[in-house]
Design a protein around this motif. Structure first.
Motif, PDB file in Angstrom:
ATOM      1  N   GLU A  25       0.811  -1.215   0.000  1.00 13.40           N
ATOM      2  CA  GLU A  25       0.000   0.000   0.000  1.00 13.40           C
ATOM      3  C   GLU A  25       0.847   1.269   0.000  1.00 13.40           C
ATOM      4  O   GLU A  25       0.424   2.311  -0.519  1.00 13.40           O
ATOM      5  CB  GLU A  25      -0.931   0.003   1.214  1.00 13.40           C
ATOM      6  CG  GLU A  25      -0.202  -0.100   2.552  1.00 13.40           C
ATOM      7  CD  GLU A  25      -1.156  -0.185   3.730  1.00 13.40           C
ATOM      8  OE1 GLU A  25      -2.242   0.412   3.662  1.00 13.40           O
ATOM      9  OE2 GLU A  25      -0.818  -0.865   4.711  1.00 13.40           O
ATOM     10  N   THR A  26       2.047   1.198   0.566  1.00 16.58           N
ATOM     11  CA  THR A  26       2.920   2.374   0.629  1.00 16.58           C
ATOM     12  C   THR A  26       3.485   2.753  -0.733  1.00 16.58           C
ATOM     13  O   THR A  26       4.003   3.853  -0.908  1.00 16.58           O
ATOM     14  CB  THR A  26       4.075   2.113   1.608  1.00 16.58           C
ATOM     15  OG1 THR A  26       4.741   0.885   1.241  1.00 16.58           O
ATOM     16  CG2 THR A  26       3.565   1.979   3.034  1.00 16.58           C
ATOM     17  N   LYS A  27       3.394   1.831  -1.707  1.00 13.68           N
ATOM     18  CA  LYS A  27       3.928   2.095  -3.040  1.00 13.68           C
ATOM     19  C   LYS A  27       2.822   2.300  -4.075  1.00 13.68           C
ATOM     20  O   LYS A  27       3.107   2.586  -5.238  1.00 13.68           O
ATOM     21  CB  LYS A  27       4.828   0.941  -3.487  1.00 13.68           C
ATOM     22  CG  LYS A  27       6.035   0.705  -2.583  1.00 13.68           C
ATOM     23  CD  LYS A  27       6.846  -0.491  -3.049  1.00 13.68           C
ATOM     24  CE  LYS A  27       8.053  -0.742  -2.152  1.00 13.68           C
ATOM     25  NZ  LYS A  27       8.822  -1.945  -2.574  1.00 13.68           N
ATOM     26  N   LEU A  28       1.580   2.159  -3.633  1.00  9.49           N
ATOM     27  CA  LEU A  28       0.471   2.147  -4.578  1.00  9.49           C
ATOM     28  C   LEU A  28       0.294   3.480  -5.309  1.00  9.49           C
ATOM     29  O   LEU A  28      -0.120   3.511  -6.465  1.00  9.49           O
ATOM     30  CB  LEU A  28      -0.825   1.777  -3.853  1.00  9.49           C
ATOM     31  CG  LEU A  28      -2.000   1.389  -4.749  1.00  9.49           C
ATOM     32  CD1 LEU A  28      -1.677   0.119  -5.527  1.00  9.49           C
ATOM     33  CD2 LEU A  28      -3.262   1.207  -3.925  1.00  9.49           C
ATOM     34  N   GLU A  29       0.616   4.595  -4.642  1.00 16.43           N
ATOM     35  CA  GLU A  29       0.411   5.903  -5.273  1.00 16.43           C
ATOM     36  C   GLU A  29       1.288   6.094  -6.503  1.00 16.43           C
ATOM     37  O   GLU A  29       1.005   6.950  -7.349  1.00 16.43           O
ATOM     38  CB  GLU A  29       0.682   7.013  -4.266  1.00 16.43           C
ATOM     39  CG  GLU A  29       2.107   7.084  -3.776  1.00 16.43           C
ATOM     40  CD  GLU A  29       2.351   8.251  -2.835  1.00 16.43           C
ATOM     41  OE1 GLU A  29       3.540   8.504  -2.545  1.00 16.43           O
ATOM     42  OE2 GLU A  29       1.382   8.898  -2.401  1.00 16.43           O
ATOM     43  N   LYS A  30       2.340   5.281  -6.639  1.00 15.46           N
ATOM     44  CA  LYS A  30       3.209   5.379  -7.810  1.00 15.46           C
ATOM     45  C   LYS A  30       2.635   4.652  -9.033  1.00 15.46           C
ATOM     46  O   LYS A  30       3.074   4.878 -10.155  1.00 15.46           O
ATOM     47  CB  LYS A  30       4.584   4.782  -7.502  1.00 15.46           C
ATOM     48  CG  LYS A  30       5.363   5.504  -6.411  1.00 15.46           C
ATOM     49  CD  LYS A  30       6.715   4.819  -6.209  1.00 15.46           C
ATOM     50  CE  LYS A  30       7.552   5.514  -5.152  1.00 15.46           C
ATOM     51  NZ  LYS A  30       8.861   4.853  -4.966  1.00 15.46           N
ATOM     52  N   ILE A  31       1.668   3.765  -8.784  1.00 12.18           N
ATOM     53  CA  ILE A  31       1.154   2.912  -9.850  1.00 12.18           C
ATOM     54  C   ILE A  31       0.036   3.616 -10.606  1.00 12.18           C
ATOM     55  O   ILE A  31      -0.884   4.171 -10.018  1.00 12.18           O
ATOM     56  CB  ILE A  31       0.626   1.578  -9.275  1.00 12.18           C
ATOM     57  CG1 ILE A  31       1.694   0.907  -8.391  1.00 12.18           C
ATOM     58  CG2 ILE A  31       0.213   0.639 -10.404  1.00 12.18           C
ATOM     59  CD1 ILE A  31       2.967   0.577  -9.111  1.00 12.18           C
ATOM     60  N   LYS A  32       0.132   3.579 -11.933  1.00 14.81           N
ATOM     61  CA  LYS A  32      -0.889   4.181 -12.800  1.00 14.81           C
ATOM     62  C   LYS A  32      -1.241   3.185 -13.910  1.00 14.81           C
ATOM     63  O   LYS A  32      -0.385   2.430 -14.387  1.00 14.81           O
ATOM     64  CB  LYS A  32      -0.388   5.485 -13.432  1.00 14.81           C
ATOM     65  CG  LYS A  32       0.025   6.556 -12.428  1.00 14.81           C
ATOM     66  CD  LYS A  32      -1.151   7.141 -11.696  1.00 14.81           C
ATOM     67  CE  LYS A  32      -0.742   8.302 -10.782  1.00 14.81           C
ATOM     68  NZ  LYS A  32       0.126   7.889  -9.675  1.00 14.81           N
TER      69      LYS A  32
END
Length: 217
Positions: A134-141
């Motif tokens: 979840e801590t890396k999810l904002e990078k995923i598009k």
């Protein structure tokens, strides 16, 4: 002698600093430009072939691994008193072009309407399901390029793109209740994402492990 020793020590220190710098740069670069995970596997949408009526299984014309065509007759049941005009109800046809991955029926067995007899999968529509912290999810598009390595083909590289991002953490779908005691330990949650292959050749087995590397920059 002391001068040579001093030069040697300085050289060793420079080499250590350079090695540490390379390691730091490598991890910085990987974490900045990619999101990677080994918590991934090849998936495919399973399609079940089920009987329309209850009755004894008279014919089963496929085996696991067989390729079938859409509307092909795969099995036939006893009409069990139904009029001949309803013969179509006793036939089990393939709903898709696909491969038989599981056969559960046995000739002579009584089958209930709606029970799963054959499971199919379309080998041209395989994808990878990867679980991202979840801590890396904002990078995923959606649409980002992905490098894929499948354990089945360790020396072969595949490519794909992020197709969709899950709307719920895996833990929220767990049948186990959440802890309500005073010993709660916070755990980083993982969100499933779907990765579509650009193209692939060869036979890929659903359920096999994969490693994905998502280009985020």
């Amino acid at each position: 002698m002391n001068g040579k020793r001093k030069i040697l020590i300085i050289g060793i220190l420079i080499a250590i600093v350079a090695a540490l710098g390379s390691i730091v740069f490598y991890y910085w670069y990987e974490n900045t430009y990619y999101v990677s995970t080994e918590d991934a596997r090849v998936s495919g949408d399973l399609v079940s072939v089920t009987p329309q009526i209850s009755g004894k299984l008279l014919e089963l014309n496929v085996a696991e691994g067989d390729t079938v065509a859409k509307n092909e007759i795969l099995a036939r049941q006893d009409m069990n008193g139904f009029p001949d005009t309803n013969v179509e109800q006793a036939l089990m046809r393939s709903p898709i072009d696909g491969v038989v991955v599981k056969k559960q029926g046995t000739i002579g067995e009584f089958l209930g309407a709606g029970s799963s007899v054959i499971s199919l999968v379309d080998p041209n529509k395989f994808y990878v399901t990867a679980n991202i912290e979840e801590t890396k999810l904002e990078k995923i598009k959606i649409g980002q390029s992905v490098d894929i390595t499948i354990d089945q083909y360790e020396s072969k590289k595949f490519t794909g793109k992020v197709k969709s991002i899950g709307e719920v953490a895996n833990s929220a779908l767990s049948i186990l209740p959440s802890s309500t005691s005073g010993t709660f330990t916070k755990v980083v949650q993982r969100i499933p994402i779907k990765i579509e292959f650009d193209d692939f050749e060869g036979k890929i087995l659903p359920g096999t492990n994969a490693i994905v590397k998502i280009h985020v920059k």
